[in-house]
Write a protein that holds these residues in place. Sequence first.
Motif, PDB file in Angstrom:
ATOM      1  N   VAL A 136      70.903  75.624  43.619  1.00 41.00           N
ATOM      2  CA  VAL A 136      69.495  76.278  43.665  1.00 41.00           C
ATOM      3  C   VAL A 136      68.405  75.372  43.581  1.00 41.00           C
ATOM      4  O   VAL A 136      67.529  75.564  44.460  1.00 41.00           O
ATOM      5  CB  VAL A 136      69.630  77.592  42.927  1.00 41.00           C
ATOM      6  CG1 VAL A 136      67.995  78.368  42.767  1.00 41.00           C
ATOM      7  CG2 VAL A 136      70.534  78.804  43.134  1.00 41.00           C
ATOM      8  N   GLU A 137      68.422  74.756  42.450  1.00 46.11           N
ATOM      9  CA  GLU A 137      67.283  73.976  42.110  1.00 46.11           C
ATOM     10  C   GLU A 137      67.251  72.696  43.128  1.00 46.11           C
ATOM     11  O   GLU A 137      66.223  72.349  43.760  1.00 46.11           O
ATOM     12  CB  GLU A 137      67.457  73.463  40.813  1.00 46.11           C
ATOM     13  CG  GLU A 137      67.272  74.357  39.496  1.00 46.11           C
ATOM     14  CD  GLU A 137      65.870  75.098  39.772  1.00 46.11           C
ATOM     15  OE1 GLU A 137      65.100  74.634  40.135  1.00 46.11           O
ATOM     16  OE2 GLU A 137      66.241  76.577  39.902  1.00 46.11           O
ATOM     17  N   GLY A 138      68.507  72.140  43.572  1.00 43.38           N
ATOM     18  CA  GLY A 138      68.366  71.094  44.506  1.00 43.38           C
ATOM     19  C   GLY A 138      67.810  71.568  45.900  1.00 43.38           C
ATOM     20  O   GLY A 138      67.042  71.089  46.579  1.00 43.38           O
ATOM     21  N   ALA A 139      68.258  72.823  46.056  1.00 43.92           N
ATOM     22  CA  ALA A 139      67.866  73.517  47.577  1.00 43.92           C
ATOM     23  C   ALA A 139      66.361  73.634  47.484  1.00 43.92           C
ATOM     24  O   ALA A 139      65.545  73.257  48.285  1.00 43.92           O
ATOM     25  CB  ALA A 139      68.480  74.622  48.048  1.00 43.92           C
ATOM     26  N   CYS A 189      66.213  75.298  58.428  1.00 38.53           N
ATOM     27  CA  CYS A 189      66.632  76.217  57.304  1.00 38.53           C
ATOM     28  C   CYS A 189      65.776  75.912  56.000  1.00 38.53           C
ATOM     29  O   CYS A 189      65.853  74.818  55.496  1.00 38.53           O
ATOM     30  CB  CYS A 189      68.173  76.075  56.885  1.00 38.53           C
ATOM     31  SG  CYS A 189      68.816  77.166  55.342  1.00 38.53           S
ATOM     32  N   ALA A 190      64.830  76.711  56.024  1.00 40.05           N
ATOM     33  CA  ALA A 190      63.869  76.509  54.747  1.00 40.05           C
ATOM     34  C   ALA A 190      64.397  76.321  53.486  1.00 40.05           C
ATOM     35  O   ALA A 190      65.377  77.170  53.250  1.00 40.05           O
ATOM     36  CB  ALA A 190      62.979  77.780  54.876  1.00 40.05           C
ATOM     37  N   PRO A 191      63.933  75.293  52.705  1.00 41.90           N
ATOM     38  CA  PRO A 191      64.553  75.038  51.595  1.00 41.90           C
ATOM     39  C   PRO A 191      64.609  76.460  50.521  1.00 41.90           C
ATOM     40  O   PRO A 191      65.684  76.778  50.002  1.00 41.90           O
ATOM     41  CB  PRO A 191      63.545  74.265  50.528  1.00 41.90           C
ATOM     42  CG  PRO A 191      63.165  73.480  51.840  1.00 41.90           C
ATOM     43  CD  PRO A 191      63.131  74.321  53.042  1.00 41.90           C
ATOM     44  N   GLU A 192      63.529  77.539  50.771  1.00 44.32           N
ATOM     45  CA  GLU A 192      63.649  78.471  50.072  1.00 44.32           C
ATOM     46  C   GLU A 192      64.600  79.464  50.422  1.00 44.32           C
ATOM     47  O   GLU A 192      65.391  80.237  49.520  1.00 44.32           O
ATOM     48  CB  GLU A 192      62.139  79.296  49.904  1.00 44.32           C
ATOM     49  CG  GLU A 192      62.331  80.662  49.039  1.00 44.32           C
ATOM     50  CD  GLU A 192      62.668  80.418  47.591  1.00 44.32           C
ATOM     51  OE1 GLU A 192      62.866  81.298  46.919  1.00 44.32           O
ATOM     52  OE2 GLU A 192      62.167  79.248  47.230  1.00 44.32           O
ATOM     53  N   HIS A 193      64.952  79.537  51.827  1.00 44.46           N
ATOM     54  CA  HIS A 193      65.989  80.341  52.240  1.00 44.46           C
ATOM     55  C   HIS A 193      67.330  79.929  51.746  1.00 44.46           C
ATOM     56  O   HIS A 193      68.106  80.791  51.338  1.00 44.46           O
ATOM     57  CB  HIS A 193      65.709  80.423  53.710  1.00 44.46           C
ATOM     58  CG  HIS A 193      67.027  81.368  54.630  1.00 44.46           C
ATOM     59  ND1 HIS A 193      66.949  82.472  54.261  1.00 44.46           N
ATOM     60  CD2 HIS A 193      68.196  80.995  55.156  1.00 44.46           C
ATOM     61  CE1 HIS A 193      68.120  82.947  54.924  1.00 44.46           C
ATOM     62  NE2 HIS A 193      68.618  81.973  55.443  1.00 44.46           N
ATOM     63  N   THR A 197      69.944  81.946  49.134  1.00 50.32           N
ATOM     64  CA  THR A 197      71.423  82.283  49.715  1.00 50.32           C
ATOM     65  C   THR A 197      72.276  81.949  48.641  1.00 50.32           C
ATOM     66  O   THR A 197      73.138  82.440  48.302  1.00 50.32           O
ATOM     67  CB  THR A 197      71.625  81.480  51.182  1.00 50.32           C
ATOM     68  OG1 THR A 197      70.676  81.887  52.061  1.00 50.32           O
ATOM     69  CG2 THR A 197      72.917  81.720  51.390  1.00 50.32           C
ATOM     70  N   PHE A 198      71.904  80.660  48.049  1.00 47.66           N
ATOM     71  CA  PHE A 198      72.830  80.344  46.951  1.00 47.66           C
ATOM     72  C   PHE A 198      72.753  81.302  45.783  1.00 47.66           C
ATOM     73  O   PHE A 198      73.719  81.539  45.087  1.00 47.66           O
ATOM     74  CB  PHE A 198      72.419  78.805  46.480  1.00 47.66           C
ATOM     75  CG  PHE A 198      72.765  77.628  47.299  1.00 47.66           C
ATOM     76  CD1 PHE A 198      74.181  77.580  47.694  1.00 47.66           C
ATOM     77  CD2 PHE A 198      72.126  76.886  47.639  1.00 47.66           C
ATOM     78  CE1 PHE A 198      74.666  76.489  48.474  1.00 47.66           C
ATOM     79  CE2 PHE A 198      72.543  75.573  48.348  1.00 47.66           C
ATOM     80  CZ  PHE A 198      73.725  75.537  48.859  1.00 47.66           C
ATOM     81  N   GLU A 199      71.370  81.695  45.420  1.00 49.26           N
ATOM     82  CA  GLU A 199      71.135  82.421  44.193  1.00 49.26           C
ATOM     83  C   GLU A 199      71.955  83.643  44.341  1.00 49.26           C
ATOM     84  O   GLU A 199      72.468  84.484  43.321  1.00 49.26           O
ATOM     85  CB  GLU A 199      69.708  82.850  43.986  1.00 49.26           C
ATOM     86  CG  GLU A 199      69.006  81.691  43.446  1.00 49.26           C
ATOM     87  CD  GLU A 199      67.450  82.031  43.128  1.00 49.26           C
ATOM     88  OE1 GLU A 199      66.906  81.653  42.042  1.00 49.26           O
ATOM     89  OE2 GLU A 199      66.771  82.743  43.996  1.00 49.26           O
TER      90      GLU A 199
END
Length: 276
Positions: A136-139, A189-193, A197-199
């Motif tokens: 998540v943090e990496g994204a 694919c926006a980093p927050e999206h 998705t990971f979260e």
Amino acid sequence: MSSDQVSVAIHEFGGSGRPLLLSHATGFHGYCYLPIADRLNDRFDCFALDYRGHGSTPRPDDWQVDWDRYGDDALAAARAIAPDGGLVGFGHSMGGAGLLMAAQRDPGLFDLIIAFEPIVFPTDVDRSESEPSMMVEGARRRRESFDSFEAAIANYASKPPMQAFDPDVLRLYVAHGFRPAPEGVRLTCAPEHEARTFETGAAHTTWDLLPEIHTRVVVIASGDEMGPAEVAPKIAERLPNSVLVEQPDSNHFGPFIDPAGTADLIADFALSIPTP
């Protein structure tokens, strides 16, 4: 057409034979699997989809990430490709979960699913999002734009995990995962999206539905010691018609590192299915 009026992008990679749908991992897109398709097009008619918010499929305005809607996208793509069934699916990570959701909703759709460490977690665990996650943090820290496609490729090729990717996979990830922008090129694919998705990857209830999926499923587990690799054997145990294949020398990015070996694996298992 999927739910929320999302028009799912389906890429036709060509070939002849049984239809094969390639289903991508979080943050990637269908074209990353073209090197696999190229090695299979003498035996399969190959397709790939882009999930909403990835590649060429838009994310609905104000849409909150909901993994069940990713299942809708997989179902829409599979029905478009093989409305009468007989489909082989290869799903990687999130893409494996999407194909399993589709198979549960339409049992006659797939003859075989090969799921490489699908993101399906037990529902009796704490799903709190408060625990920090490296993915998540990496994204969220992911650089969103570069001066050019060439600059993006050079950046990714210089550091893990993408420095280990097959060069064609890396090139295709950038070529189809970025779009021209005023500053150069920007991620589709926006980093927050990707981070959301990971979260929320443990928030869907596909785990509870696994016993209802009677499609033949091959579950692949890499040599990673935690996360999706750790859960993969348990997924295989819950599926009524499954086999577990362990690849101790691989990791979660195995299909990107060794597309030739992944293509061989798909062919080996699919050859055992009677031709329709």
